[in-house]
Design a protein around this motif. Structure first.
Motif, PDB file in Angstrom:
ATOM      1  N   UNK A   1       0.827  -1.207   0.000  1.00  0.00           N
ATOM      2  CA  UNK A   1       0.000   0.000   0.000  1.00  0.00           C
ATOM      3  C   UNK A   1       0.860   1.254   0.000  1.00  0.00           C
ATOM      4  N   UNK A   2       1.910   1.282   0.815  1.00  0.00           N
ATOM      5  CA  UNK A   2       2.816   2.435   0.853  1.00  0.00           C
ATOM      6  C   UNK A   2       3.506   2.604  -0.488  1.00  0.00           C
ATOM      7  N   UNK A   3       3.951   1.491  -1.077  1.00  0.00           N
ATOM      8  CA  UNK A   3       4.651   1.554  -2.363  1.00  0.00           C
ATOM      9  C   UNK A   3       3.744   2.082  -3.464  1.00  0.00           C
ATOM     10  N   UNK A   4       2.481   1.662  -3.469  1.00  0.00           N
ATOM     11  CA  UNK A   4       1.546   2.160  -4.476  1.00  0.00           C
ATOM     12  C   UNK A   4       1.242   3.644  -4.262  1.00  0.00           C
TER      13      UNK A   4
ATOM     14  N   UNK B   1      11.036   4.675   4.666  1.00  0.00           N
ATOM     15  CA  UNK B   1      12.342   5.340   4.540  1.00  0.00           C
ATOM     16  C   UNK B   1      13.294   4.503   3.699  1.00  0.00           C
ATOM     17  N   UNK B   2      13.259   3.189   3.914  1.00  0.00           N
ATOM     18  CA  UNK B   2      14.097   2.300   3.102  1.00  0.00           C
ATOM     19  C   UNK B   2      13.724   2.409   1.624  1.00  0.00           C
ATOM     20  N   UNK B   3      12.437   2.472   1.359  1.00  0.00           N
ATOM     21  CA  UNK B   3      11.965   2.545  -0.025  1.00  0.00           C
ATOM     22  C   UNK B   3      12.428   3.847  -0.675  1.00  0.00           C
ATOM     23  N   UNK B   4      12.291   4.945   0.040  1.00  0.00           N
ATOM     24  CA  UNK B   4      12.707   6.244  -0.496  1.00  0.00           C
ATOM     25  C   UNK B   4      14.206   6.251  -0.789  1.00  0.00           C
ATOM     26  N   UNK B   5      14.987   5.702   0.144  1.00  0.00           N
ATOM     27  CA  UNK B   5      16.449   5.702  -0.007  1.00  0.00           C
ATOM     28  C   UNK B   5      16.960   4.549  -0.860  1.00  0.00           C
ATOM     29  N   UNK B   6      16.052   3.625  -1.236  1.00  0.00           N
ATOM     30  CA  UNK B   6      16.420   2.412  -1.961  1.00  0.00           C
ATOM     31  C   UNK B   6      17.538   1.675  -1.231  1.00  0.00           C
ATOM     32  N   UNK B   7      17.406   1.616   0.079  1.00  0.00           N
ATOM     33  CA  UNK B   7      18.378   0.936   0.936  1.00  0.00           C
ATOM     34  C   UNK B   7      17.725  -0.322   1.497  1.00  0.00           C
ATOM     35  N   UNK B   8      18.028  -1.438   0.878  1.00  0.00           N
ATOM     36  CA  UNK B   8      17.383  -2.693   1.255  1.00  0.00           C
ATOM     37  C   UNK B   8      18.346  -3.649   1.957  1.00  0.00           C
ATOM     38  N   UNK B   9      19.282  -3.075   2.728  1.00  0.00           N
ATOM     39  CA  UNK B   9      20.116  -3.901   3.596  1.00  0.00           C
ATOM     40  C   UNK B   9      19.198  -4.679   4.533  1.00  0.00           C
TER      41      UNK B   9
ATOM     42  N   UNK C   1       9.938  -5.428  -1.545  1.00  0.00           N
ATOM     43  CA  UNK C   1       8.655  -5.684  -2.198  1.00  0.00           C
ATOM     44  C   UNK C   1       8.228  -4.479  -3.026  1.00  0.00           C
ATOM     45  N   UNK C   2       8.685  -3.294  -2.620  1.00  0.00           N
ATOM     46  CA  UNK C   2       8.387  -2.071  -3.374  1.00  0.00           C
ATOM     47  C   UNK C   2       8.891  -2.161  -4.805  1.00  0.00           C
ATOM     48  N   UNK C   3       9.951  -2.933  -5.041  1.00  0.00           N
ATOM     49  CA  UNK C   3      10.486  -3.063  -6.399  1.00  0.00           C
ATOM     50  C   UNK C   3       9.460  -3.701  -7.333  1.00  0.00           C
ATOM     51  N   UNK C   4       8.701  -4.678  -6.831  1.00  0.00           N
ATOM     52  CA  UNK C   4       7.682  -5.318  -7.645  1.00  0.00           C
ATOM     53  C   UNK C   4       6.564  -4.333  -7.971  1.00  0.00           C
TER      54      UNK C   4
ATOM     55  N   UNK D   1       5.468  -2.978 -11.778  1.00  0.00           N
ATOM     56  CA  UNK D   1       4.106  -3.063 -12.292  1.00  0.00           C
ATOM     57  C   UNK D   1       3.523  -1.688 -12.570  1.00  0.00           C
ATOM     58  N   UNK D   2       3.915  -0.709 -11.753  1.00  0.00           N
ATOM     59  CA  UNK D   2       3.395   0.667 -11.948  1.00  0.00           C
ATOM     60  C   UNK D   2       3.894   1.267 -13.243  1.00  0.00           C
TER      61      UNK D   2
END
Length: 294
Positions: free
Chosen positions: A189-192, A226-234, A286-289, A293-294
């Motif tokens: 939901x956040x990613x969308x 915050x991870x999604x915004x920074x694209x930091x998936x450690x 999961x935001x990458x998926x 799709x978006x």
């Protein structure tokens, strides 16, 4: 209670969660024995004073309470009932606290099998990830008998802050399955929402700050957004493990005869993330998926 009167603890599993949990038990004054499939993973624990054992059975012969925190249902079954498993040498009355995330139905079966041999079990899966394990602030969801929970509570209090007896055996695992579904669906939901904002030219960090203060606020908004915004998936919690947990949730849904489309969507998205070779990333990837799709 003096440390001399504390129960002797065993810990099976010295991975990303087990290691810090074991260190917190040692800090609380407990004598701790450890079994790890790869002994080198237990080195921080042995350096802190824990004793290393060659098998679950060897550990069971000396412990009053044993905590298991391993990857999946077959791992727990092997530790309990396999060759050199706990039941091979456990003293009558041994309390086993399984803090893994496994099948609720299998948990009920394991507890019944252990009961026929005079052994006790609690299912006590956790939420809070590696950070919560290190800080000793895990959320712990427990299934089992009330008297066993009362005995285990001082030990669990060294590991977590929100500790709840949910119900009978398997109830803790049911709640953990629900927990993992909520997290995955919230990440989606956040990613969308971020996809909408980004396409509209809205600053995502400002959006996150604004939403975190309202009804859309959550731990997912605080940490994963915050991870999604920074694209930091450690990884704090690897996607491949979350995918495993979601499969457990999907099997539980199926066994109950329920139709829950958004839950199935979360299962499918996480599976796709792992299939794309990104299972070692944090599950917020999961935001990458969603972005694809978006």
């Amino acid at each position: 209670m003096s440390t001399a009167n504390l129960p002797r603890l065993g810990l099976i599993g010295a991975g990303i969660m087990g290691r810090p949990m074991g260190l917190n038990l040692l800090k609380a004054g407990y004598a701790l024995g450890v079994y790890a499939r790869r002994p080198e993973t237990a080195t921080p624990l042995t350096h802190a004073g824990a004793n290393l054992y060659a098998s679950p059975a060897a550990l069971a012969a000396e412990a009053d309470i044993i905590i298991t925190v391993v990857s999946d249902t077959p791992d727990v079954e092997a530790i309990l009932f396999g060759e050199h498993g706990l039941v091979a040498a456990a003293k009558p009355g041994l309390l086993i606290i399984d803090m893994s995330t496994i099948s609720p139905l299998a948990t009920q079966e394991f507890a019944q099998r252990l009961g026929t041999q005079g052994l006790r079990m609690l299912d006590a899966p956790v939420s809070g990830g590696e950070a919560g394990a290190i800080a000793g602030t895990l959320t712990i969801m427990v299934g089992g008998q009330a008297e066993d929970f009362a005995e285990a509570l001082p030990v669990l209090s060294a590991l977590g802050k929100t500790i709840t007896l949910i119900g009978e055996h398997g109830a803790g695992q049911v709640v953990k399955a629900c927990n993992n579904l909520i997290i995955a669906q919230t990440v989606i939901a956040v990613s969308e929402a971020f996809a909408i904002a980004q396409a509209s030219g809205v600053d995502l960090e400002k959006m996150r700050t604004a939403l975190a203060g309202g009804f859309a606020g959550s731990k997912v908004m605080e940490v994963h957004a915050k991870r999604i915004i920074e694209e930091n998936y450690t990884p704090g919690f690897k996607a491949k493990l979350h995918a495993k947990d979601l499969r457990i949730a999907a099997n539980t849904i199926q066994s109950l005869g329920l139709n829950l489309p958004s839950s199935q969507l979360a299962v499918n998205y996480m599976h796709e993330l792992v299939e794309q070779g990104q299972g070692e990333l944090d599950s917020s990837a999961l935001a990458k998926i969603v972005q694809q799709l978006a």
